[in-house]
Enzyme design. Structure first.
Site, PDB file in Angstrom:
ATOM      1  N   TRP A 101       0.517  -1.609   0.089  1.00  0.00           N
ATOM      2  CA  TRP A 101      -0.423   0.051  -0.045  1.00  0.00           C
ATOM      3  C   TRP A 101       0.676   1.214  -0.316  1.00  0.00           C
ATOM      4  CZ3 TRP A 101      -4.617   0.057  -1.719  1.00  0.00           C
ATOM      5  CH2 TRP A 101      -5.206  -1.054  -2.403  1.00  0.00           C
ATOM      6  N   ASP A 163      -1.229   6.943   6.105  1.00  0.00           N
ATOM      7  CA  ASP A 163      -2.584   5.957   5.557  1.00  0.00           C
ATOM      8  C   ASP A 163      -2.507   4.860   6.999  1.00  0.00           C
ATOM      9  OD1 ASP A 163      -3.867   4.501   4.460  1.00  0.00           O
ATOM     10  OD2 ASP A 163      -3.458   3.757   2.706  1.00  0.00           O
ATOM     11  N   LYS A 187     -12.584  -0.902   6.735  1.00  0.00           N
ATOM     12  CA  LYS A 187     -12.256  -1.967   7.593  1.00  0.00           C
ATOM     13  C   LYS A 187     -12.406  -1.538   9.406  1.00  0.00           C
ATOM     14  CE  LYS A 187      -9.435  -2.285   3.685  1.00  0.00           C
ATOM     15  NZ  LYS A 187      -8.054  -1.697   3.750  1.00  0.00           N
TER      16      LYS A 187
END
Ligand SMILES: *Cc1c(COP(=O)(O)O)cnc(C)c1O
Length: 352
Positions: A101, A163, A187
């Site tokens: 990511w 993030d 999430k």
């Protein structure tokens, strides 16, 4: 038989939230409208935003000089908005390359600004040049099963930007260490369509006036995150989740539960004497996204297929990484993780 969803996201919601959502989300009030049917500038939507902001601020112990934005879209949208808002044209931005990511965030940034890539700290500490507009990291690498054991400290003047999608609300985090952090909702916060952005107020002055209003942190902050119609339903669910996290005892309780859950799986991996192999070094092992391998790909496929028959779903690793991945976000009960640990021991007895 219970069925457990270990997907990386969209992920399971807390049972209590799902039950409450079924009863409350579409209940109409005296005006003949449920909250999603009401004007977003009206009293009901304003009250929802205020409640969600207040609850979230209390959970994360938000310092006074920070703003919470509730934006539409996912985390990947922030990959583009960060360089456009926080860095001047031509100014370098830093990205710590911890995994899948982090690399995707950096790749989007390269479309707008020169990217300086930093290796993750290991033997040497993170060396952040002081001319960077910001230094970006990914608090938890969902595809690789890594989490920062300790936050780095860039030079003063280089805000840390993160993030935090995979482990937001999973453990206490010192917000004052960050200039900005963001997390999409599917999430640990609720359902897809909403992204939480937490930004230090002084950084809002960096958003160029030429940016489209929807992309501008400054314009969104001015408009109370309502430059256009916001994702009200997703925010309603998020507010229910914030209430639920508070009822459970807040972030310390979430962190303790996540540590207990992860310990069950890492112990099963350690006990397997190499049958299950975790590529992450122990200090970097994530408490919420546990990744491991079996001796061969054929066995991994068999593991995933037999797990489904045992009520354990979505355990295949990220397509780019392979192996097995179990996501143990806040809403995953300990019973589901215990069932998986038991299945791991049984599978090894039969195939190890
Ligand atoms: C899931 C995930 C994303 C993807 O977010 P979208 O909301 O789908 O854009 C980004 N970063 C991390 C760390 C993730 O776990």
């Amino acid at each position: 038989m219970s069925a457990w969803n270990f997907a990386a996201g969209p992920a399971r919601l807390p049972d209590a939230v799902l039950a409450l959502a079924e009863r409350s989300l579409f209940a109409r009030d005296a005006s003949g409208a449920c909250v999603s049917e009401q004007p977003f500038s009206g009293a009901a939507c304003r009250a929802l935003r205020a409640h969600a902001s207040r609850q979230l601020a209390a959970l994360i112990d938000l310092p006074a000089d920070y703003r919470i934005l509730f934006l539409a879209g996912g985390a990947m949208q922030q990959f583009s908005l960060l360089p456009l808002n926080l860095a001047a044209p031509g100014q370098r931005v830093g990205y710590v390359d911890t995994g899948y990511w982090a690399a995707r965030a950096a790749l989007e940034a390269t479309l707008h600004r020169p990217v300086h890539t930093l290796p993750p700290p290991g033997d040497a500490p993170l060396a952040v040049p002081d001319d960077l507009a910001y230094c970006h990291l990914t608090t938890n690498e969902t595809a690789d099963g890594l989490a920062w054991p300790e936050l780095p400290a860039p030079p003063p003047g280089v805000p840390l930007v993160a993030d935090a999608t995979a482990d937001f609300l999973c453990r206490p985090l010192d917000i004052s260490r960050f200039g900005l952090l963001y997390a999409s909702a599917q999430k640990n916060i609720g359902v897809a369509g909403l992204t939480v952005v937490i930004v230090r107020q002084d950084l809002l002055a960096r958003s160029p006036a030429s940016l489209p209003a929807l992309w501008s942190y400054a314009r969104q902050a001015e408009a109370d995150s309502c430059v256009n119609t916001p994702p009200v339903l997703a925010l309603q669910l998020a507010a229910l989740v914030f209430d639920w996290v508070a009822e459970q005892g807040g972030l310390p309780a979430m962190a303790a539960a996540n540590r207990r859950k992860a310990a069950l799986l890492y112990a099963a991996i350690e006990r397997s004497h190499g049958f299950y192999r975790c590529p992450a070094s122990p200090p970097w092992r994530s408490p919420v996204t546990v990744c491991w391998h079996l001796p061969e790909a054929g066995l991994e496929e068999r593991f995933v297929a037999e797990a489904v028959a045992a009520g354990l779903h979505h355990l295949a690793g990220h397509p780019r990484r392979g192996g097995i991945r179990a996501c143990l976000y806040n809403a995953m009960p300990e019973a589901g993780v215990a069932a998986l640990a038991e299945f791991m021991a049984d599978f090894q007895r039969r195939f190890g």
